[in-house]
Every structure is written in C-alpha cells, then in structure tokens.
Scaffold this motif. Sequence first.
Motif, mmCIF file in Angstrom:
data_model
loop_
_atom_site.group_PDB
_atom_site.id
_atom_site.type_symbol
_atom_site.label_atom_id
_atom_site.label_comp_id
_atom_site.label_asym_id
_atom_site.label_seq_id
_atom_site.Cartn_x
_atom_site.Cartn_y
_atom_site.Cartn_z
ATOM 1 N N ASP A 247 13.156 47.622 4.809
ATOM 2 C CA ASP A 247 12.047 48.513 4.453
ATOM 3 C C ASP A 247 11.734 48.402 2.976
ATOM 4 O OD1 ASP A 247 12.148 49.532 7.023
ATOM 5 O OD2 ASP A 247 13.391 51.378 6.326
ATOM 6 N N ILE A 248 12.547 48.249 2.078
ATOM 7 C CA ILE A 248 12.385 47.993 0.698
ATOM 8 C C ILE A 248 11.646 46.782 0.535
ATOM 9 C CG2 ILE A 248 13.622 47.768 -1.659
ATOM 10 C CD1 ILE A 248 15.820 49.401 -0.551
ATOM 11 N N LEU A 249 11.957 45.712 0.957
ATOM 12 C CA LEU A 249 11.251 44.467 0.947
ATOM 13 C C LEU A 249 9.905 44.471 1.275
ATOM 14 C CD1 LEU A 249 13.964 41.862 2.295
ATOM 15 C CD2 LEU A 249 13.104 42.276 -0.275
ATOM 16 N N ILE A 250 9.670 45.197 2.552
ATOM 17 C CA ILE A 250 8.158 45.489 2.975
ATOM 18 C C ILE A 250 7.491 46.068 1.909
ATOM 19 C CG2 ILE A 250 6.775 46.316 4.815
ATOM 20 C CD1 ILE A 250 9.199 45.377 6.748
ATOM 21 N N THR A 251 8.098 47.407 1.651
ATOM 22 C CA THR A 251 7.283 48.259 0.789
ATOM 23 C C THR A 251 7.330 47.733 -0.596
ATOM 24 O OG1 THR A 251 8.205 50.245 1.835
ATOM 25 C CG2 THR A 251 7.396 50.427 -0.378
ATOM 26 N N THR B 115 -5.974 53.745 -0.555
ATOM 27 C CA THR B 115 -5.109 52.534 -0.652
ATOM 28 C C THR B 115 -3.804 52.967 0.069
ATOM 29 O OG1 THR B 115 -5.871 51.807 -2.843
ATOM 30 C CG2 THR B 115 -3.771 51.287 -2.552
ATOM 31 N N ASP B 116 -3.068 54.178 -0.133
ATOM 32 C CA ASP B 116 -1.949 54.762 0.669
ATOM 33 C C ASP B 116 -2.163 54.513 2.037
ATOM 34 O OD1 ASP B 116 -0.870 55.456 -1.951
ATOM 35 O OD2 ASP B 116 -1.134 57.402 -1.569
ATOM 36 N N ALA B 117 -3.273 54.724 2.680
ATOM 37 C CA ALA B 117 -3.397 54.535 3.976
ATOM 38 C C ALA B 117 -3.426 53.129 4.492
ATOM 39 C CB ALA B 117 -4.786 55.256 4.483
ATOM 40 N N VAL B 118 -3.961 52.235 3.616
ATOM 41 C CA VAL B 118 -3.947 50.665 4.072
ATOM 42 C C VAL B 118 -2.638 50.239 3.943
ATOM 43 C CG1 VAL B 118 -4.820 48.667 3.327
ATOM 44 C CG2 VAL B 118 -6.355 50.652 3.238
ATOM 45 N N ALA B 119 -1.766 50.919 2.612
ATOM 46 C CA ALA B 119 -0.521 50.554 2.469
ATOM 47 C C ALA B 119 0.361 50.881 3.775
ATOM 48 C CB ALA B 119 0.097 51.030 1.078
ATOM 49 N N GLY B 120 0.290 52.135 4.230
ATOM 50 C CA GLY B 120 0.963 52.345 5.378
ATOM 51 C C GLY B 120 0.670 51.471 6.574
ATOM 52 N N VAL B 121 -0.589 51.151 6.688
ATOM 53 C CA VAL B 121 -1.015 50.442 7.876
ATOM 54 C C VAL B 121 -0.322 48.954 7.916
ATOM 55 C CG1 VAL B 121 -2.717 49.263 9.290
ATOM 56 C CG2 VAL B 121 -3.046 51.911 8.317
ATOM 57 N N ARG C 129 2.554 48.223 5.972
ATOM 58 C CA ARG C 129 3.967 48.283 6.304
ATOM 59 C C ARG C 129 4.312 48.381 7.794
ATOM 60 N NH1 ARG C 129 3.573 51.658 2.095
ATOM 61 N NH2 ARG C 129 3.512 53.596 3.134
ATOM 62 N N GLY C 130 3.376 49.201 8.544
ATOM 63 C CA GLY C 130 3.665 49.304 9.910
ATOM 64 C C GLY C 130 3.448 48.167 10.587
ATOM 65 N N GLU D 142 11.124 49.069 14.174
ATOM 66 C CA GLU D 142 10.569 50.456 14.211
ATOM 67 C C GLU D 142 10.129 50.957 12.838
ATOM 68 O OE1 GLU D 142 9.223 53.709 16.158
ATOM 69 O OE2 GLU D 142 10.488 52.145 17.210
ATOM 70 N N PRO D 143 8.903 51.023 12.592
ATOM 71 C CA PRO D 143 8.558 51.322 11.212
ATOM 72 C C PRO D 143 9.264 52.759 10.799
ATOM 73 C CG PRO D 143 6.571 51.266 12.584
ATOM 74 C CD PRO D 143 7.706 51.264 13.459
#
Length: 183
Positions: free
Chosen positions: A73-77, A158-164, A166-167, A176-177
């Motif tokens: 999770d940390i690596l992806i984020t 940007t936060d929405a795109v970042a969330g997509v 990450r998912g 599982e996200p």
Amino acid sequence: MEAAADLIARHGYLGVSLSDIGAAAGIVGSGIYRHFNSKGAILVELFDRVIDHLVLSAEKSVAASPDPRITLDILITGHVDFVFQRRALCKVYVREAANLPETDQMRLRWKQRHYVALWEDALCTVRPEVSPQVARILVRSAVSSIHSALNFTSTLETDAVAGVLRGAACRVLDLEPPTAPSP
C-alpha cells in the motif's frame, strides 16, 4: 533541474538545447557548464533523481512495515504521489531512457530492477501462489498503470485520479484496494 525537466517533458530531449534550459533557468546556456559538462549529464541527473528517490522511499517502506500488505500500500501510494508531485520529471524518466549514454542505461536498469524487486518480494509474501516471474510482470504492469496518468489530463481532481490509480495498481496485483488512505 526543474527547468530542464519541464522543457524536456514538453519538447523531448532532442527538442531542447542548453540555451533553452539556461533561458528557462534564468541564466545563459553556457552558464550550465559550471554545473554540468553536457546536456546528457543533465538527463543523467534527472534520471538519478527519480530512481534514487523511488528506491530510497521503497527501502524505507520495507524497513518501516513488518506487514508486506501495508508495504505494498505504501509503495503504491508513494509511487502515485511521486508521479503527481513531480509530473515533468516522471515524464522525462518514462520517455527519454533511450537518450541516456549506454553505461548510464545499464546503471539505471540495475536500480530499476532493485526497485521492482522490493515490490516483488512484498507481493510474493502476500500472494505466495505467485511465482517471482509472474510477480515481476504484475509489478511492472502496476507501475505502468500508475505511469499512464502522465499521458493524459483529467477533468477529475488530482485526489480522485490518484485514488483511481491506486485502485488500478491494486487490481493489477490482485490485491484488495485499501479501504482507507495508506499511511
């Protein structure tokens, strides 16, 4: 360096001169020679900044978390955040590797393999049924899905795109996200 990254991201390495970089940085092009011996040396420094940041962040993530799922999770984020925070620099990194001198390409590939191996190790621990060969493909695909944001401009925040992103990376890795933002 910021001026060089921005210009090269917009016009390509071959489309930018030392004079262009100097003008964007507020100095004469020849003033760059006080810091770099060539335009190629600037490109090498840009690449080193990207991969060294990613490797250091990944190593810290692995060391900080005893849980490989949290590590992923940390690596992806971290990768998603870096792409958005340093967009021009990441564009140069993704697009201009062929313009690096061969010895620097080899050194860069070693660092990239190390970075990917940190992801692979965590993934294989979380998903023991995945072979190292398949993990390598999955990790590179997840990173590529994150890099896809460099090729378009979204109307989303940007936060929405970042969330997509990450998912998407989690789905590529068949994870599982996370239900909450990663630490």
